[in-house]
Design a protein around this motif. Structure first.
Motif, PDB file in Angstrom:
ATOM      1  N   GLY A  91       0.815  -1.217   0.000  1.00  0.00           N
ATOM      2  CA  GLY A  91       0.000   0.000   0.000  1.00  0.00           C
ATOM      3  C   GLY A  91       0.841   1.256   0.000  1.00  0.00           C
ATOM      4  O   GLY A  91       0.566   2.208  -0.729  1.00  0.00           O
ATOM      5  N   VAL A  92       1.883   1.298   0.801  1.00  0.00           N
ATOM      6  CA  VAL A  92       2.757   2.470   0.874  1.00  0.00           C
ATOM      7  C   VAL A  92       3.519   2.655  -0.432  1.00  0.00           C
ATOM      8  O   VAL A  92       3.615   3.758  -0.960  1.00  0.00           O
ATOM      9  N   ILE A  93       4.049   1.574  -0.977  1.00  0.00           N
ATOM     10  CA  ILE A  93       4.809   1.669  -2.230  1.00  0.00           C
ATOM     11  C   ILE A  93       3.912   2.132  -3.364  1.00  0.00           C
ATOM     12  O   ILE A  93       4.306   2.951  -4.191  1.00  0.00           O
ATOM     13  N   SER A  94       2.691   1.640  -3.434  1.00  0.00           N
ATOM     14  CA  SER A  94       1.813   1.999  -4.541  1.00  0.00           C
ATOM     15  C   SER A  94       1.357   3.452  -4.469  1.00  0.00           C
ATOM     16  O   SER A  94       1.036   4.048  -5.480  1.00  0.00           O
ATOM     17  N   THR A  95       1.321   4.064  -3.286  1.00  0.00           N
ATOM     18  CA  THR A  95       0.918   5.465  -3.189  1.00  0.00           C
ATOM     19  C   THR A  95       2.093   6.418  -3.332  1.00  0.00           C
ATOM     20  O   THR A  95       1.908   7.600  -3.572  1.00  0.00           O
ATOM     21  N   ASN A  96       3.309   5.932  -3.167  1.00  0.00           N
ATOM     22  CA  ASN A  96       4.533   6.736  -3.302  1.00  0.00           C
ATOM     23  C   ASN A  96       4.616   7.879  -2.300  1.00  0.00           C
ATOM     24  O   ASN A  96       5.387   8.791  -2.473  1.00  0.00           O
ATOM     25  N   GLU A  97       3.828   7.863  -1.258  1.00  0.00           N
ATOM     26  CA  GLU A  97       3.869   8.942  -0.280  1.00  0.00           C
ATOM     27  C   GLU A  97       5.139   8.895   0.559  1.00  0.00           C
ATOM     28  O   GLU A  97       5.784   9.891   0.760  1.00  0.00           O
ATOM     29  N   VAL A  98       5.502   7.740   1.047  1.00  0.00           N
ATOM     30  CA  VAL A  98       6.642   7.623   1.936  1.00  0.00           C
ATOM     31  C   VAL A  98       7.950   7.543   1.169  1.00  0.00           C
ATOM     32  O   VAL A  98       8.968   8.020   1.622  1.00  0.00           O
ATOM     33  N   PHE A  99       7.920   6.985  -0.012  1.00  0.00           N
ATOM     34  CA  PHE A  99       9.145   6.746  -0.753  1.00  0.00           C
ATOM     35  C   PHE A  99       9.431   7.826  -1.800  1.00  0.00           C
ATOM     36  O   PHE A  99      10.147   7.589  -2.746  1.00  0.00           O
ATOM     37  N   ALA A 100       8.878   9.007  -1.649  1.00  0.00           N
ATOM     38  CA  ALA A 100       9.140  10.087  -2.593  1.00  0.00           C
ATOM     39  C   ALA A 100      10.626  10.426  -2.572  1.00  0.00           C
ATOM     40  O   ALA A 100      11.244  10.488  -1.524  1.00  0.00           O
ATOM     41  N   GLU A 101      11.188  10.602  -3.709  1.00  0.00           N
ATOM     42  CA  GLU A 101      12.602  10.962  -3.828  1.00  0.00           C
ATOM     43  C   GLU A 101      12.689  12.406  -4.296  1.00  0.00           C
ATOM     44  O   GLU A 101      12.438  12.703  -5.457  1.00  0.00           O
ATOM     45  N   TRP A 132      11.466  19.042 -12.719  1.00  0.00           N
ATOM     46  CA  TRP A 132      11.787  18.012 -11.735  1.00  0.00           C
ATOM     47  C   TRP A 132      10.507  17.383 -11.240  1.00  0.00           C
ATOM     48  O   TRP A 132       9.422  17.923 -11.417  1.00  0.00           O
ATOM     49  N   ASN A 133      10.669  16.216 -10.595  1.00  0.00           N
ATOM     50  CA  ASN A 133       9.522  15.479 -10.078  1.00  0.00           C
ATOM     51  C   ASN A 133       8.857  16.237  -8.929  1.00  0.00           C
ATOM     52  O   ASN A 133       9.483  16.998  -8.209  1.00  0.00           O
ATOM     53  N   ASN A 134       7.554  16.015  -8.784  1.00  0.00           N
ATOM     54  CA  ASN A 134       6.799  16.625  -7.699  1.00  0.00           C
ATOM     55  C   ASN A 134       7.122  15.919  -6.382  1.00  0.00           C
ATOM     56  O   ASN A 134       7.229  14.706  -6.336  1.00  0.00           O
ATOM     57  N   ASP A 135       7.293  16.686  -5.325  1.00  0.00           N
ATOM     58  CA  ASP A 135       7.539  16.140  -3.993  1.00  0.00           C
ATOM     59  C   ASP A 135       6.662  16.896  -3.009  1.00  0.00           C
ATOM     60  O   ASP A 135       6.819  18.107  -2.837  1.00  0.00           O
ATOM     61  N   ASN A 136       5.733  16.202  -2.379  1.00  0.00           N
ATOM     62  CA  ASN A 136       4.790  16.844  -1.464  1.00  0.00           C
ATOM     63  C   ASN A 136       5.451  17.456  -0.241  1.00  0.00           C
ATOM     64  O   ASN A 136       4.891  18.353   0.375  1.00  0.00           O
ATOM     65  N   TYR A 185      13.313  22.979  -0.433  1.00  0.00           N
ATOM     66  CA  TYR A 185      13.175  23.360   0.966  1.00  0.00           C
ATOM     67  C   TYR A 185      11.843  22.863   1.512  1.00  0.00           C
ATOM     68  O   TYR A 185      10.844  22.839   0.792  1.00  0.00           O
ATOM     69  N   ASP A 186      11.821  22.515   2.795  1.00  0.00           N
ATOM     70  CA  ASP A 186      10.571  22.109   3.434  1.00  0.00           C
ATOM     71  C   ASP A 186       9.854  23.339   3.992  1.00  0.00           C
ATOM     72  O   ASP A 186      10.304  24.480   3.797  1.00  0.00           O
ATOM     73  N   SER A 187       8.753  23.127   4.687  1.00  0.00           N
ATOM     74  CA  SER A 187       7.947  24.238   5.199  1.00  0.00           C
ATOM     75  C   SER A 187       8.658  25.038   6.291  1.00  0.00           C
ATOM     76  O   SER A 187       8.280  26.169   6.583  1.00  0.00           O
ATOM     77  N   GLN A 188       9.706  24.479   6.896  1.00  0.00           N
ATOM     78  CA  GLN A 188      10.497  25.189   7.905  1.00  0.00           C
ATOM     79  C   GLN A 188      11.703  25.899   7.290  1.00  0.00           C
ATOM     80  O   GLN A 188      12.569  26.397   7.988  1.00  0.00           O
ATOM     81  N   ASN A 189      11.772  25.889   5.962  1.00  0.00           N
ATOM     82  CA  ASN A 189      12.869  26.482   5.194  1.00  0.00           C
ATOM     83  C   ASN A 189      14.196  25.760   5.392  1.00  0.00           C
ATOM     84  O   ASN A 189      15.264  26.352   5.265  1.00  0.00           O
TER      85      ASN A 189
END
Length: 116
Positions: free
Chosen positions: A15-25, A48-52, A98-102
């Protein structure tokens, strides 16, 4: 009982692999496209690829005179007037996420042949 636990772990992993949420590169797939190179400068589109987890990106050109630095929240940018290093056709660009904390998530250095 062990086999039930293993089955549950397997289903969770699939389930995690198929959603790519945790394994985003972050910045795993960065591409460049060069246009309008006249021997002095070019236009380079970087995608570049999208990263949430990334909220902001810094894109720059080290070899450019003057150096170029731009920011975006999207997953692409077009940089104009990209100049190569002296006596060559290679330019050095970069993308930093950068993440939300910069805080920096990851950075990619791009050596681009403007003759391509």
């Amino acid at each position: 009982m062990k086999s039930l636990a293993l089955l549950a772990l397997l289903l969770l992993a699939v389930g995690v692999i198929s959603t790519n949420e945790v394994f985003a590169e972050p910045l795993d797939d960065v591409r460049t496209s060069v246009s309008n190179y006249d021997g002095d400068s070019a236009t380079v589109k970087i995608t570049w690829n999208n990263d949430n987890s990334a909220k902001n990106y810094k894109v720059g050109c080290v070899s450019c005179t003057p150096n170029v630095v731009e920011f975006t929240t999207g997953n692409n940018m077009t940089i104009h007037d990209v100049t190569p290093f002296p006596n060559g056709s290679y330019a050095l660009l970069y993308v930093i996420s950068y993440d939300s904390q910069n805080n920096i998530i990851t950075a990619k250095q791009l050596i681009v042949n403007l003759n391509q």
